[in-house]
Design a protein around this motif. Structure first.
Motif, PDB file in Angstrom:
ATOM      1  N   UNK A  73      15.018  21.374  55.119  1.00 48.76           N
ATOM      2  CA  UNK A  73      14.854  22.869  55.628  1.00 48.76           C
ATOM      3  C   UNK A  73      15.161  24.068  55.062  1.00 48.76           C
ATOM      4  N   UNK A  74      16.210  23.898  54.449  1.00 46.73           N
ATOM      5  CA  UNK A  74      16.792  24.821  53.653  1.00 46.73           C
ATOM      6  C   UNK A  74      15.785  25.664  52.989  1.00 46.73           C
ATOM      7  N   UNK A  75      14.856  25.220  52.468  1.00 46.74           N
ATOM      8  CA  UNK A  75      13.914  25.797  51.548  1.00 46.74           C
ATOM      9  C   UNK A  75      12.973  26.498  52.642  1.00 46.74           C
ATOM     10  N   UNK A  76      12.408  25.386  53.405  1.00 47.32           N
ATOM     11  CA  UNK A  76      11.471  25.860  54.346  1.00 47.32           C
ATOM     12  C   UNK A  76      11.935  27.021  55.514  1.00 47.32           C
ATOM     13  N   UNK A 334       4.862  23.306  56.260  1.00 51.61           N
ATOM     14  CA  UNK A 334       4.602  22.637  55.041  1.00 51.61           C
ATOM     15  C   UNK A 334       5.563  23.425  54.153  1.00 51.61           C
ATOM     16  N   UNK A 335       6.279  22.605  53.232  1.00 49.25           N
ATOM     17  CA  UNK A 335       7.386  23.035  52.182  1.00 49.25           C
ATOM     18  C   UNK A 335       6.487  23.820  51.287  1.00 49.25           C
ATOM     19  N   UNK A 336       5.533  22.958  50.854  1.00 51.71           N
ATOM     20  CA  UNK A 336       4.566  23.699  49.637  1.00 51.71           C
ATOM     21  C   UNK A 336       4.369  25.050  49.947  1.00 51.71           C
ATOM     22  N   UNK A 337       3.932  25.280  51.200  1.00 51.21           N
ATOM     23  CA  UNK A 337       3.569  26.646  51.545  1.00 51.21           C
ATOM     24  C   UNK A 337       4.659  27.365  51.433  1.00 51.21           C
ATOM     25  N   UNK A 338       5.655  27.060  52.007  1.00 55.12           N
ATOM     26  CA  UNK A 338       6.936  27.724  52.202  1.00 55.12           C
ATOM     27  C   UNK A 338       7.539  28.136  50.861  1.00 55.12           C
ATOM     28  N   UNK A 341       5.213  31.220  49.574  1.00 54.39           N
ATOM     29  CA  UNK A 341       5.400  32.375  50.414  1.00 54.39           C
ATOM     30  C   UNK A 341       7.061  32.984  49.951  1.00 54.39           C
ATOM     31  N   UNK A 342       7.817  32.061  49.644  1.00 51.60           N
ATOM     32  CA  UNK A 342       9.128  32.554  49.248  1.00 51.60           C
ATOM     33  C   UNK A 342       9.056  33.375  47.890  1.00 51.60           C
TER      34      UNK A 342
END
Ligand SMILES: *[C@@H]1O[C@H](CO)[C@@H](O)[C@H](O)[C@H]1NC(C)=O
Ligand SMILES: *[C@@H]1O[C@H](CO)[C@@H](O)[C@H](O)[C@H]1NC(C)=O
Ligand SMILES: *[C@@H]1O[C@H](CO)[C@@H](O)[C@H](O)[C@H]1NC(C)=O
Ligand SMILES: *[C@@H]1O[C@H](CO)[C@@H](O)[C@H](O)[C@H]1NC(C)=O
Length: 372
Positions: A73-76, A334-338, A341-342
């Motif tokens: 979750x840290x990344x997303x 989705x982490x990939x999308x996050x 986005x980041x």
């Protein structure tokens, strides 16, 4: 926003029979800024361990699942990031038509029970291996030679990290690591009086503002029942800069350190220059900050607490027999999308984002949902 269950003795509702009635069923979970929904997680670490084990910095923790989920979750997790850079974020959304602030998000309806009065904490319903953790509080002397500074997280080897995932009694790195004998602390310094107060908390609602990135939102008093007003700790971590700023805006802590329900706690010697990183300390390490806590709710500073914390705990943890709960991101799951986005919003060094993301994947992160 976040709530964790951290262990300790069952709550004694029966002793607090005269509890104010909670009138509303509806909650608007802190949706102050509809553009940015915070992540809500309710977590509890190892429910049924004895309270006695909580002394001497020992905190019971749950199975290994947590840590990997939380680090994912840290990344997303966008919400804290937003709160620390809100001015920038607003400027950026105008350049990014897909940004969520253009959508209208309505608060969710949650079927809370009517009152906290008859709440009884359920017997332990989790089936975990029982183990307890100790934490490394002082680093070995090895880095005195290389003259490097103590790190807040200590110097954990990859092997130690891998071993920390096993559900067994062990001693691990978990922040708040001091330098060897006499070396100054590695940051997140708190006043002794504040620590004493924090050590008494059994149910905690906490939040933070660092770097004067936000203003203070107070919990909606009328929604918080008498039981919670008396028994729940509402703690707002601030740095000196923020404290000065909110004081100048008229939010001055009283002689006991309260601004409304919030007990304001000044953090000195912030461990990271990146305020978003510093904000992860109270967010993820509440079991360290509140060693007696049984439940802890994290609320992003962009959100206002708009429901009684005990009702939140009842609904998301007890009723659903869950160990923790996390609010969905409004737009992305989705982490990939996050990650994209980041980078799109230049939230952080892209190389570092890639490294982190690869690490998650090497830890086994896969696309588990509607990621495309
Ligand atoms: C995430 O953060 C950026 C600002 O940093 C913001 O523009 C965006 O709306 C936030 N939320 C989402 C879903 O991206
Ligand atoms: C708890 O988990 C263990 C091992 O996974 C299993 O053998 C046991 O039956 C479980 N107990 C309950 C009450 O579910
Ligand atoms: C951890 O230690 C306690 C005693 O301190 C023991 O009862 C328990 O079985 C141990 N748990 C594991 C998983 O080794
Ligand atoms: C970005 O991160 C990489 C790897 O962590 C590092 O080598 C590089 O110096 C960083 N760049 C900047 C501009 O900080």
């Amino acid at each position: 926003m976040a709530v964790h269950r951290l262990g300790g003795e069952p709550l004694r509702y029966r002793r607090a029979r005269r509890i104010a009635r909670i009138l509303r069923r509806r909650c608007f979970l802190g949706i102050f800024s509809v553009s940015f929904l915070s992540l809500l997680y309710l977590a509890f670490f190892h429910p049924k361990l004895s309270f006695h084990a909580l002394h001497h910095g020992r905190v019971n923790q749950g199975n290994t699942g947590h840590r990997s989920i939380i680090s994912t979750l840290y990344s997303s997790d966008n919400e804290s990031d937003v709160s620390y850079v809100s001015g920038k974020a607003e400027a950026e959304t105008s350049r990014h038509p897909r940004a969520k602030s253009h959508k209208h998000h309505v608060p969710c309806d949650i079927e809370f029970v009517d009152s906290v009065e008859d709440l009884v904490e359920p017997e332990n319903y989790m089936n975990f291996t029982r183990f307890s953790l100790d934490y490394i509080i002082e680093e070995e002397a090895f880095y005195q030679t290389d003259q490097s500074e103590p790190l807040f997280g200590g110097r954990q080897s990859i092997e130690e990290r891998e071993n920390s995932f096993y559900a067994e009694n062990q001693t691990i790195h978990c922040g708040f690591v001091r330098g060897p004998g006499g070396y100054p602390g590695s940051g997140f310094d708190l006043d002794e009086k504040d620590k004493e107060f924090m050590a008494t908390c059994i149910v905690v609602v906490s939040s933070c503002i660092f770097g004067s990135s936000d203003f203070l939102r107070r919990p909606t008093r009328s929604k918080i029942g008498t039981y919670s007003k008396r028994n729940v700790c509402f703690v707002m971590f601030l740095d000196e800069l923020t404290l000065t700023k909110i004081s100048s805006e008229g939010n001055i802590p009283n002689e006991n350190g309260f601004i409304g329900l919030w007990r304001v706690i000044a953090v000195k010697n912030l461990p990271y220059t990146d305020m978003r990183k510093t904000g992860k300390v109270p967010k993820f390490l509440s079991h360290r900050l509140f060693p007696s806590a049984r439940y802890s709710i994290w609320i992003d500073s962009k959100m206002r607490l708009n429901a009684d914390p005990m009702l939140i705990i009842e609904y998301f943890l007890w009723r659903k027999k869950s160990e923790y709960a996390i609010s969905r991101h409004y737009d992305r799951s989705c982490v990939w999308e996050e990650v994209l986005q980041n980078k799109r919003l230049n939230k952080y060094n892209h190389t570092a984002i890639d490294e982190q993301f690869l690490y998650y994947q090497s830890d086994g992160l896969i696309k588990f949902n509607e990621c495309t």
